[in-house]
Write a protein that holds these residues in place. Structure first.
Motif, short mmCIF file in Angstrom:
data_model
loop_
_atom_site.label_atom_id
_atom_site.label_comp_id
_atom_site.label_asym_id
_atom_site.label_seq_id
_atom_site.Cartn_x
_atom_site.Cartn_y
_atom_site.Cartn_z
N GLY A 1 -1.61 3.06 3.41
CA GLY A 1 -1.10 3.57 4.68
C GLY A 1 -2.11 3.44 5.78
O GLY A 1 -3.27 3.06 5.57
N ASP A 2 -1.67 3.77 7.00
CA ASP A 2 -2.50 3.58 8.18
C ASP A 2 -3.73 4.49 8.20
O ASP A 2 -4.80 4.09 8.65
CB ASP A 2 -1.66 3.85 9.45
CG ASP A 2 -0.47 2.91 9.54
OD1 ASP A 2 -0.43 1.97 8.73
OD2 ASP A 2 0.39 3.13 10.39
N GLY B 1 5.77 1.42 10.25
CA GLY B 1 4.33 1.53 10.53
C GLY B 1 3.75 0.17 10.89
O GLY B 1 3.80 -0.77 10.10
N TYR B 2 3.20 0.07 12.10
CA TYR B 2 2.80 -1.24 12.63
C TYR B 2 1.68 -1.89 11.82
O TYR B 2 1.71 -3.09 11.54
CB TYR B 2 2.37 -1.08 14.10
CG TYR B 2 2.01 -2.39 14.76
CD1 TYR B 2 3.01 -3.32 15.06
CD2 TYR B 2 0.69 -2.70 15.05
CE1 TYR B 2 2.69 -4.53 15.66
CE2 TYR B 2 0.37 -3.91 15.65
CZ TYR B 2 1.38 -4.82 15.95
OH TYR B 2 1.06 -6.02 16.52
N ILE B 3 0.68 -1.10 11.39
CA ILE B 3 -0.47 -1.68 10.67
C ILE B 3 -0.02 -2.28 9.35
O ILE B 3 -0.43 -3.39 8.97
CB ILE B 3 -1.56 -0.61 10.46
CG1 ILE B 3 -2.14 -0.19 11.82
CG2 ILE B 3 -2.67 -1.12 9.54
CD1 ILE B 3 -3.15 0.93 11.77
N LEU B 4 0.86 -1.55 8.64
CA LEU B 4 1.38 -2.09 7.38
C LEU B 4 2.19 -3.36 7.61
O LEU B 4 2.09 -4.32 6.85
CB LEU B 4 2.26 -1.04 6.67
CG LEU B 4 1.56 -0.02 5.76
CD1 LEU B 4 2.59 0.81 5.03
CD2 LEU B 4 0.65 -0.71 4.76
N LEU B 5 3.00 -3.36 8.66
CA LEU B 5 3.82 -4.55 8.96
C LEU B 5 2.94 -5.78 9.21
O LEU B 5 3.24 -6.88 8.74
CB LEU B 5 4.70 -4.28 10.19
CG LEU B 5 5.98 -3.45 9.94
CD1 LEU B 5 6.63 -3.07 11.26
CD2 LEU B 5 6.97 -4.22 9.08
N VAL C 1 3.45 -9.21 6.76
CA VAL C 1 3.96 -10.53 7.18
C VAL C 1 3.06 -11.67 6.74
O VAL C 1 3.46 -12.84 6.78
CB VAL C 1 4.19 -10.59 8.71
CG1 VAL C 1 5.35 -9.70 9.12
CG2 VAL C 1 2.93 -10.23 9.49
N LYS C 2 1.84 -11.35 6.32
CA LYS C 2 0.93 -12.40 5.84
C LYS C 2 1.17 -12.74 4.37
O LYS C 2 0.61 -13.71 3.85
CB LYS C 2 -0.53 -11.95 6.02
CG LYS C 2 -0.92 -11.75 7.48
CD LYS C 2 -2.32 -11.13 7.57
CE LYS C 2 -2.66 -10.82 9.04
NZ LYS C 2 -3.92 -10.07 9.16
N ILE C 3 2.00 -11.95 3.69
CA ILE C 3 2.21 -12.11 2.24
C ILE C 3 3.26 -13.19 2.00
O ILE C 3 4.31 -13.22 2.67
CB ILE C 3 2.61 -10.77 1.61
CG1 ILE C 3 1.46 -9.75 1.78
CG2 ILE C 3 2.98 -10.92 0.14
CD1 ILE C 3 1.83 -8.34 1.41
N ASP C 4 3.03 -14.06 1.03
CA ASP C 4 3.94 -15.17 0.74
C ASP C 4 5.34 -14.68 0.38
O ASP C 4 6.34 -15.29 0.77
CB ASP C 4 3.38 -16.03 -0.41
CG ASP C 4 2.14 -16.80 0.03
OD1 ASP C 4 1.98 -16.99 1.25
OD2 ASP C 4 1.34 -17.20 -0.85
N LEU D 1 10.49 -9.44 10.76
CA LEU D 1 10.68 -10.57 11.67
C LEU D 1 10.11 -10.27 13.05
O LEU D 1 9.50 -11.13 13.70
CB LEU D 1 12.18 -10.89 11.79
CG LEU D 1 12.57 -11.94 12.83
CD1 LEU D 1 12.22 -13.33 12.32
CD2 LEU D 1 14.06 -11.86 13.16
N MET D 2 10.30 -9.01 13.51
CA MET D 2 9.92 -8.63 14.87
C MET D 2 8.41 -8.69 15.11
O MET D 2 7.97 -8.78 16.26
CB MET D 2 10.41 -7.20 15.15
CG MET D 2 11.91 -7.09 15.33
SD MET D 2 12.39 -7.42 17.02
CE MET D 2 11.77 -5.96 17.83
N VAL D 3 7.61 -8.62 14.05
CA VAL D 3 6.15 -8.56 14.21
C VAL D 3 5.64 -9.75 15.01
O VAL D 3 4.85 -9.60 15.96
CB VAL D 3 5.45 -8.49 12.83
CG1 VAL D 3 3.93 -8.56 13.01
CG2 VAL D 3 5.85 -7.21 12.10
#
Length: 1048
Positions: free
Chosen positions: A522-523, A582-586, A590-593, A635-637
């Motif tokens: 978590g953040d 939660g923005y930090i988790l997002l 998004v970097k995960i395959d 997607l929005m990130v």
């Protein structure tokens, strides 16, 4: 045959069909005849005939039922007639005390209803229906049978006084209940206790059924007295913390006397097992005893308990009792909740104990945890071999117990952790041996899987407990030891898919992953937790980024292989949804395959749960909304203003819509189309929910309009009678209308806001007109088939009216009728709903009343131009909504009423000036003024309701109530004077001057206008007024509230 020709024999046949008949047709006919009998002028004579000459108990029961319905009518019988019925029944049961118990019960209920509804009836300065308690004392002086009847009368009366009848004004119920509490209830309790003392004083023959019945009925009477809703809070039994007794201060002396409590303990010891229900072996007794133990920590602090001399012995006995209860897991499983509640609260209090006395929880808490763990593991073999109900299937109870256990388990955590490590290793090795064994017995594998499921749940629980109890780095390292084992089990289970799978283990794993996420991902959490030390050695997981990769791999695996298992899919998607907040988790996700794969391949080919196969029920499609909400957040990130990226993401939905369009045009495979559209509506609702910026929402709007919205309109028109299809589409439209985060504030040159409203208007009008063609629906069908859709339409319309993205004046200016059409549809749908349904169905009332608030705030011209019957309907709905316990509804009603009253007041204030430029507005105001002149009781009734609420009720939204009340008083000063006089004159002389002063203070400094400053002054005065009136009415502990009756 006409009812007045029915003989006694025919009436008795009717009773047989009604109460013991097996033929459904005959029973329905008998029920119709019963209703006719109640409406018949001969009803009372027929009831008397049945009571005096009936040959069966069912004849007497029919008479009692008819009398009960007769005296409960909204328009009551004359006072003299009700007194005659009451006296007749009292004499009847006195002369025939050996009637069947259910007949006596039914007849006494009639007396109780007559007494309650006539509690304030006065003849010759005398409350005619309050003599009942004096009448009962005559019964108590008779035989044992008469004594039993007297006690039952008091017991039923107490219960009836406490019972809320939702078909009558709640204010009237509270006035009656409050008066009964203050004038009679204490005397009844004292009387009941004195009867119990008599039981103890002389040896009664409890083998005698009559004497045994007497003791039971007296105890029931005491319980009814103590269960009385003293302050009108309507406490819910399930909310255990809220059921604390708020006894009146005048009762204090009764409870402070030691002999009162001793009486009940002595009784429990003295009564034979037959009455005390064999101690704690009776599930009911056991359950109440567990609740009693849980109340110990509710009523006392741990610091207070440890100073009591007997504390060490008591805590030891409670621990032994809890351990024995946990070991007998199949006996009264719902009662364990209270024991775990006690231990959870005790352990949670440990850090706050200042006393030097030992609390001993470090001794007993690990034993409780161990008993829970071992008993659950031992239960698995018994459940599997004896084919019993598996406790793991009741996930709600399991989750509740685990959440309580998590705090207890962290006390002396080393012991619990060592036990779990040992058990996990042992069971995991046994499971692997069975899987690799050629002769693995299915039953043994099932048992081992059940044990592993429990262990995974328990590991997740103790890790989740880190947040509830003081933890150290050593504890984090222990969490790492346990987590390694579960992550290894996940790998083992996933390699066996799809051939080898177990739903219970999967659900347990999802519980564990969620607990691990809350605790260590978590953040705000520290990055270098010791939990990762052991995990990096064994699994190569060094931080929360690696854990997130494991999470996402697991999610994708579940979505691929568990497509047909709704519990696993829905729990997996809920876990994905929780991760996507939660923005930090997002940013990490998004970097995960696995996430990149999902964003590019969200089709049924990769994720079978997105398919439309007939093997899926339509309700299974609900989880698709959650999936697309989470996916769209991801997607929005990095989306920004990249329209091509958005188009690529929407490609699977584009293909699906094009397929639907083709099938619609060729008119075949309608069932497939329906299923596709339901899925698409749910998908789009999830996407729309996550798009909270103007740029991203505009991309969606440009994608869906004008190409695909007409398809949804077409679906509503075709399948309006199928809620499985219409509900998702209407919910999608309601979501599109939501101006969340100002996302619908389109550019000044864009007509999108108006275009969106036009589409919503078409859909609401289409649905509203079609749904009314269904005609009358049965009680069990009316909500799913009609009211649910109407509530969604109202919710969508409310969002549009309050969204501030449509200028509604434009429609009239350019001759566009979409706004007028949707308001007409609103009225049509409203008139097809009864007032009782409007309040009974919470989602409907919470959509309708806020919508009405918007209409009265910004569209009074529409309200004023309603036909008089429609306006009466609307105002009646407001009047009834004012008395509801739902503060959302009652506050909306107050606000709507305030807007109407303010509009009328301003019109009257302007009357006489009449400038030419305001002629149209003046005509509209004149229409409303004439309507109110013709129906003066409408506003008077609402003033009466609001005054009742302020004076007699637990008013939870006093500010909201005060706003319309000032306008009502200024518009109806004469009626307000009558209400004031009614309250003052009903009180004893010493109180009258005090109340008169309260009313003078209420209007002190209040001017004849509705300016904000003047309203605020009135609101302040009202707060003081309410406090002073309450004190005045209860100053001597005996109040006789006047009725302030609602005007019809």
């Amino acid at each position: 045959m006409a009812l007045h020709f029915q003989s006694l024999a025919e009436l008795e046949v009717l009773c047989t069909h009604l109460y013991i008949g097996t033929d459904l047709t005959q029973r329905i006919e008998a029920e119709k005849a019963l209703l006719e009998l109640i409406d018949s002028p001969e009803c009372l004579s027929k009831c008397q005939l049945l009571l005096e000459q009936g040959t069966t108990s069912y004849a007497q029961l029919l008479a009692a039922t008819c009398l009960s319905k007769l005296v409960s009518r909204v328009s009551p019988l004359p006072v003299e007639q009700r007194m005659d019925i009451r006296n007749y029944i009292l004499n009847y049961v006195a002369s025939q005390p050996k009637l069947a118990p259910f007949v006596i019960q039914a007849l006494i209920q009639v007396i109780a209803k007559i007494t309650k509804l006539g509690w304030f009836e006065v003849q010759k300065d005398h409350f005619v229906f309050r003599e009942i308690i004096a009448d009962v004392k005559k019964f108590l002086q008779g035989t044992v049978e008469h004594c039993v009847i007297g006690v039952i009368i008091l017991s039923e009366l107490t219960q009836e006084m406490n019972l809320i009848d939702y078909s009558r004004p709640s204010a009237k119920h509270r006035k009656i209940a409050t008066s009964f509490r203050d004038t009679s209830l204490k005397d009844i309790l004292v009387l009941a206790c004195s009867l119990l003392k008599e039981v103890l004083a002389k040896p009664l023959n409890l083998q005698d059924q009559c004497q045994q019945n007497l003791v039971m009925q007296v105890l029931k009477l005491v319980l009814n007295c103590l269960n009385f809703d003293f302050i009108g809070s309507s406490a819910d039994e399930s909310a255990d913390d809220l059921c604390t007794m708020q006894i009146p201060t005048t009762w204090r002396t009764i409870f402070l006397k030691p002999e009162t409590l001793d009486l009940f303990f002595n009784l429990y010891h003295s009564l034979p097992p037959l009455l005390s229900q064999l101690g704690l072996s009776d599930p009911g007794n056991y359950h109440e005893f567990c609740r009693f133990l849980a109340r110990l920590k509710t009523n006392y602090q741990l610091g207070e308990l440890v100073t009591v001399k007997e504390y060490p012995e008591v805590i030891r006995l409670i621990a032994n009792f809890t351990i024995a209860s946990l070991q007998h897991w199949e006996f009264a499983p719902n009662s364990v909740h209270y024991l775990l509640t006690l231990w959870q609260r005790m352990v949670a209090s440990v850090p706050f104990v200042k006393s030097t006395e030992p609390h001993l929880l470090d001794t007993y808490a690990p034993e409780i945890t161990k008993a829970f763990i071992t008993s659950r593991l031992e239960s698995v073999a018994i459940v599997v071999r004896d084919h019993l109900d598996d406790p793991l299937d009741d996930t709600a109870t399991v989750f509740q117990q685990l959440e309580q256990l998590c705090t207890v388990s962290r006390c002396e955590y080393e012991k619990t952790c060592a036990l779990l490590v040992q058990l996990f290793d042992q069971n995991a090795q046994n499971y692997q041996k069975l899987l690799h064994s050629a002769s693995g017995i299915t039953v043994d594998i099932t048992i081992q899987e059940g044990r592993l499921a429990w262990l995974v749940y328990l590991v997740g629980t103790v890790i989740g407990g880190r947040l509830t109890y003081t933890s150290t780095d050593e504890h984090d390292a222990m969490d790492g030891e346990l987590s390694c084992r579960v992550f290894q089990l996940i790998s083992l289970m996933d390699t066996g898919l799809p051939r080898c799978s177990n739903e219970k283990i999967e659900l347990a794993i999802l519980w564990f992953l969620d607990q691990f996420r809350k605790t260590y991902v978590g953040d705000q959490l520290q990055r270098t937790s010791k939990v990762y030390a052991r995990m990096s050695e064994v699994l190569g997981i060094t931080d929360d980024s690696h854990v997130l990769e494991t999470f996402m791999t697991k999610i994708v695996t579940n979505l691929k292989y568990w497509g047909r298992c709704v519990p696993v899919i829905s729990r997996t998607l809920q876990f994905l949804n929780d991760l996507s907040v939660g923005y930090i988790l997002l940013k990490k996700l998004v970097k995960i395959d696995a996430v990149k794969f999902m964003l590019k391949n969200h089709t049924s080919e990769h994720f079978p749960f997105l398919g439309i196969s007939e093997s899926y029920s339509l309700s299974d499609f609900r989880c698709r909304t959650t999936f697309y909400t989470a996916l769209t957040r991801l997607l929005m990130v990095d989306l920004g203003e990249d329209e091509d990226e958005f188009e690529n993401f929407m490609l699977p939905l584009t293909v699906a819509f094009e397929t639907v369009l083709q099938i619609f045009n060729n008119n075949f495979k309608q069932e497939d189309v329906k299923r596709m559209l339901i899925g698409l509506a749910r998908d789009l609702r999830g996407i729309a929910f996550a798009l909270n910026t103007k740029t991203s929402y505009t991309m969606l709007f440009d994608w869906i309009y004008p190409t695909y919205l007409p398809i949804l309109q077409n679906a509503i028109e075709r399948w309006y009678g199928e809620p499985a299809c219409t509900t998702p589409i209407l919910k999608l439209m309601a979501e599109l209308m939501q101006n969340r985060s100002q996302r619908l504030n389109f550019d000044v040159s864009s007509p999108n806001g108006i275009l969106l409203f036009r589409e919503a208007s078409k859909m609401v009008c289409t649905y509203g007109n079609q749904i009314l063609s269904l005609g009358s629906l049965s009680k069990d069908q009316i909500y799913p088939m009609k009211l649910k859709g109407i509530s969604i339409c109202y919710s969508a319309l409310k969002s549009a009216l309050c969204g501030n993205y449509v200028s509604f004046g434009v429609f009239k200016l350019y001759g566009d009728n979409h706004f007028d059409n949707v308001l007409r549809a609103f009225v049509k749908m409203l008139l097809s709903v009864s007032h009782s349904d409007l309040l009974q169905y919470r989602k409907l009332s919470q959509a309708y009343y806020p919508l009405l608030e918007c209409l009265t705030q910004d569209h009074m011209s529409f309200i004023i131009n309603l036909e008089p019957p429609v306006l009466i309907y609307v105002l009646t709905s407001v009047s009834q909504g004012l008395t509801t316990f739902d503060t959302v509804v009652s506050s909306s009603c107050c606000t709507s009423l305030d807007y109407i009253v303010t509009y009328l007041f301003k019109h009257i204030a302007k009357e006489g000036k009449k400038p030419l430029r305001c002629r149209e507005a003046t005509q509209a105001g004149q229409r409303l003024f004439h309507f109110m002149q013709q129906n003066p009781d409408v506003l008077q009734q609402m003033m009466s309701v609001l005054m009742n609420t302020i004076v007699f009720e637990d008013c939870r939204n006093q500010w909201s109530v005060s706003r319309p009340l000032l306008g009502l008083i200024l518009l109806n000063e004469k009626y307000f004077s009558e209400l004031r006089a009614s309250l003052i004159n009903s009180q004893p002389l010493p109180k009258q001057e005090v109340l008169a002063q309260c009313f003078r203070n209420l209007m002190e400094g209040v001017e004849q206008n509705l300016s904000v400053k003047n309203r605020d002054r009135f609101t302040q005065n009202l707060s003081v007024f309410r406090r002073d009136v309450t004190e005045a009415l209860h100053s001597d502990g005996h109040t006789e509230p006047c009725s302030l009756d609602m005007m019809s």
